[in-house]
Design a protein around this motif. Structure first.
Motif, PDB file in Angstrom:
ATOM      1  N   SER A  13       0.806  -1.225   0.000  1.00 59.92           N
ATOM      2  CA  SER A  13       0.000   0.000   0.000  1.00 59.92           C
ATOM      3  C   SER A  13       0.841   1.277   0.000  1.00 59.92           C
ATOM      4  O   SER A  13       0.534   2.237   0.693  1.00 59.92           O
ATOM      5  N   TYR A  37      -3.942  -0.998  -1.014  1.00 59.69           N
ATOM      6  CA  TYR A  37      -4.710   0.251  -0.935  1.00 59.69           C
ATOM      7  C   TYR A  37      -3.903   1.350  -1.610  1.00 59.69           C
ATOM      8  O   TYR A  37      -2.821   1.721  -1.151  1.00 59.69           O
ATOM      9  N   VAL A  38      -4.410   1.852  -2.725  1.00 60.06           N
ATOM     10  CA  VAL A  38      -3.694   2.855  -3.510  1.00 60.06           C
ATOM     11  C   VAL A  38      -4.011   4.241  -2.968  1.00 60.06           C
ATOM     12  O   VAL A  38      -5.150   4.722  -3.085  1.00 60.06           O
ATOM     13  N   ASP A  74      -4.152   7.333  -3.758  1.00 59.56           N
ATOM     14  CA  ASP A  74      -4.123   8.186  -4.946  1.00 59.56           C
ATOM     15  C   ASP A  74      -4.964   9.446  -4.780  1.00 59.56           C
ATOM     16  O   ASP A  74      -5.431  10.033  -5.751  1.00 59.56           O
ATOM     17  N   VAL A 104      -0.641   8.134 -11.931  1.00 54.54           N
ATOM     18  CA  VAL A 104      -0.941   7.050 -10.990  1.00 54.54           C
ATOM     19  C   VAL A 104      -1.027   5.716 -11.728  1.00 54.54           C
ATOM     20  O   VAL A 104      -0.469   4.698 -11.288  1.00 54.54           O
ATOM     21  N   GLU A 105      -1.708   5.718 -12.877  1.00 46.22           N
ATOM     22  CA  GLU A 105      -1.844   4.476 -13.647  1.00 46.22           C
ATOM     23  C   GLU A 105      -0.475   3.945 -14.065  1.00 46.22           C
ATOM     24  O   GLU A 105      -0.197   2.744 -13.918  1.00 46.22           O
ATOM     25  N   MET A 149       1.523   2.718 -11.005  1.00 46.62           N
ATOM     26  CA  MET A 149       1.030   1.440 -10.510  1.00 46.62           C
ATOM     27  C   MET A 149       1.504   0.296 -11.394  1.00 46.62           C
ATOM     28  O   MET A 149       1.747  -0.816 -10.906  1.00 46.62           O
ATOM     29  N   SER A 181      -7.476  -1.309  -4.237  1.00 42.86           N
ATOM     30  CA  SER A 181      -8.543  -0.386  -3.872  1.00 42.86           C
ATOM     31  C   SER A 181      -8.018   1.043  -3.908  1.00 42.86           C
ATOM     32  O   SER A 181      -6.964   1.333  -3.351  1.00 42.86           O
ATOM     33  N   SER A 182      -8.762   1.918  -4.551  1.00 46.70           N
ATOM     34  CA  SER A 182      -8.338   3.302  -4.760  1.00 46.70           C
ATOM     35  C   SER A 182      -8.933   4.224  -3.702  1.00 46.70           C
ATOM     36  O   SER A 182     -10.153   4.228  -3.485  1.00 46.70           O
ATOM     37  N   GLU A 183      -8.068   5.015  -3.064  1.00 47.22           N
ATOM     38  CA  GLU A 183      -8.552   6.016  -2.117  1.00 47.22           C
ATOM     39  C   GLU A 183      -9.389   7.069  -2.835  1.00 47.22           C
ATOM     40  O   GLU A 183     -10.417   7.519  -2.327  1.00 47.22           O
TER      41      GLU A 183
END
Length: 581
Positions: A134, A171-172, A174, A243-244, A247, A265-267
């Motif tokens: 994460s 947990y991203v 972002d 971000v993409e 990741m 899972s994206s924040e």
């Protein structure tokens, strides 16, 4: 003993049958609570093969002294032909010695179960969500992430072996200022890729060369459209793009360690779906969030501190030292507020939660545990929640601190490590100490061919076994269970060590401590090397005995099963068993 039952479980059942008989005789009261009765190896192997505390823990219920109750238990146990002796020690412990055929049966059980030996139904299919790594998606994976990544991944595998259903989650993070900084840094590299001289990277931006290809990809994607546009036009787009791409880098770095998550899972998505608002509404409904003013921070004067009313979570109700804000004064969610909603989301889909965090997050453990306790209590369930803290790793080379990576600008990446020493060395080494203990990772020592290097020592045991089997095949010998009764006391001692594996898996899973498997494998490897070395002094104790093909094939069968247990243990750790060194 059934095909899937290990020796400790089998004798626990035998003891349970004895206790049931004592209930029928009136020695024990009906429905005696046996929860704390155990069957395990004695601390001192010279005392026997198994030990039980049954008389010690049941004496009070039986209204008897422990030794008197132990005598009655022993009387029943001695009727079993698999038990050669049952002795009372100290205040009432019972030590058992087993007939050799019991250990021979366990050796056959290892062969019968193969890759499944050591697996357990203990977890009964309960779902465990393990969140690990994460990291902020602002750079490649570095050594600050490596240990937690390995611990989390090995723990997930361990719990699966113990019968749990596991979700590996990332947990991203972002949402927030660091992602805006990433977007601006990528925009700089984007302009650079289009031919602009951007000079020195401004302070506060991410300077690493790893953003150069991301900037070039942005140039390929967008052309020169956003070179001169105001930030408001390109920031959201570049944030999502950066971000993409980061990741993708992170997933690639983790793959070098053999790590793949089930769920990302994206924040940002969490906030877009109004999950924090839903969590706040639910908590207010249950009087767990209120509007209040925090106490003045220590060290702050009245002049530089202004009281502000904020929504506060009642974390003191659950053992925290103060209530915690879930929003900032500007209306944005605090990290805790967003994290609280995220854990609420996880708890909806799992029976238990585990987070793997860096030790620098120790101060937030109490408050997030309080939040999960509140949410699960309010929903009428009790969600077990554990946070494992992992200490940082100091990188050395021959005892000297390692210089930083050119690729990243200021840290050593996971890819750097794996490229140099290999995935298996990194993974096993990260599990050779408890995660809460400080660790040194010396590039020179982790590849040493010595007993002091646990990675080599365990791998060498497996490679040695495979070498013996190849040599035997060249001499027309093969492992066989036809004459296992020829095995002697030294052989049985090795079987006893291997037979510990299933209970070690269950104990490690209960404690959430995958490093226990690495410790066990080192001990098993040491036992095998000692067993092999016996043949240096006595030809009759060699695995391949010149005078007896039958004994040789029985010992080859034994060696083959030791190799099987080593492979099974390494599989839990995510480490491959080598065929030769």
């Amino acid at each position: 003993m059934s095909e899937n039952q290990t020796i400790y479980a089998a004798f626990a059942e035998k003891l349970d049958a004895v206790l049931s008989a004592l209930e029928m005789e009136g020695t024990l009261p009906p429905e005696t609570n046996r929860a704390n009765v155990s069957v395990e190896p004695p601390r001192d192997p010279s005392h026997g093969d198994l030990a039980t505390n049954a008389a010690m823990v049941l004496a009070k219920q039986a209204k008897s002294n422990p030794r008197a109750l132990a005598e009655q238990i022993v009387e029943h146990l001695q009727r079993d032909p698999a038990i050669t002796s049952a002795e009372i020690a100290g205040p009432g412990f019972i030590n058992l010695r087993l007939a050799p055929h019991s250990w021979i049966e366990e050796l056959s059980a290892i062969a019968a179960r193969g890759d499944d030996y050591g697996k357990s139904a203990m977890g009964a299919g309960t779902t465990v969500n393990i969140e690990y790594v994460s990291a902020n998606p602002t750079g490649p994976m570095h050594m600050g992430h490596c240990r937690g990544a390995v611990v989390g991944d090995a723990l997930a595998s361990l719990l699966e072996h113990a019968g749990h259903k596991v979700t590996r989650e990332y947990y991203v993070n972002d949402a927030g200022g660091q992602v805006d900084t990433l977007a601006r840094s990528v925009h700089l590299r984007y302009r650079e890729a289009l031919g602009e001289d951007i000079g020195e990277i401004p302070e506060g931006m991410y300077p690493g060369d790893y953003l150069v290809p991301v900037g070039k990809a942005a140039a390929d994607e967008f052309g020169d459209r956003y070179v001169s546009e105001p930030e408001a036009e390109w920031l959201p787009l570049f944030r999502a793009f950066a971000v993409e791409r980061m990741m993708e880098v992170i997933k690639s770095d983790l793959a070098t360690l053999g790590i793949q998550h089930d769920l990302f899972s994206s924040e940002a998505a969490l906030q877009a779906a109004k999950k924090p608002e839903a969590a706040e509404a639910w908590l207010r409904e249950h009087d767990l969030v209120y509007d209040g003013v925090l106490e003045q921070p220590k060290g702050k004067t009245i002049e530089d501190w202004e009281p502000v009313e904020l929504p506060l979570f009642r974390s003191t109700k659950f053992g925290d030292d103060q209530d915690r804000p879930i929003k900032k004064s500007d209306g944005k969610w605090t990290y805790f507020g967003a994290d609280l909603a995220y854990h609420m989301q996880k708890a909806e889909k799992a029976d238990a939660l585990i987070d793997i965090w860096g030790a620098d997050h120790a101060g937030t453990v109490k408050r997030i545990k309080a939040a999960v306790a509140a949410l699960s209590e309010g929903q009428g369930t009790s969600i077990p929640f554990d946070v494992k803290l992992v200490q940082m790793v100091q990188l050395l080379r021959g005892g000297e601190p390692v210089k930083m990576s050119k690729r990243s600008g200021n840290f050593v990446t996971i890819a750097d490590m794996v490229d140099e020493v290999g995935k298996d060395v990194v993974r096993f080494t990260m599990l050779t100490r408890k995660p809460e203990a400080q660790m040194d990772f010396d590039f020179a020592k982790v590849i040493e061919a010595s007993k002091d290097n646990p990675v080599f020592y365990v791998q060498y045991a497996h490679a040695r076994i495979r070498s013996i089997l190849r040599k035997a095949a060249a001499e027309d010998l093969a492992p066989s269970d036809a004459n296992l009764d020829l095995l002697a006391e030294d052989d049985l001692t090795l079987i006893k060590q291997a037979a510990q594996f299933p209970r070690e898996v269950e104990a490690a899973a209960r404690a959430r401590e995958p490093h226990r498997i690495a410790f066990y494998l080192y001990d098993l490897a040491a036992a095998f090397h000692a067993f092999w070395n016996l043949g240096n002094d006595d030809a009759a104790k060699r695995i391949i005995v010149a005078q007896s093909a039958e004994l040789s094939e029985a010992r080859l069968f034994l060696a083959e099963q030791i190799g099987q247990v080593i492979r099974n243990g390494l599989a839990i750790l995510g480490v491959e068993a080598v065929e030769e060194l």
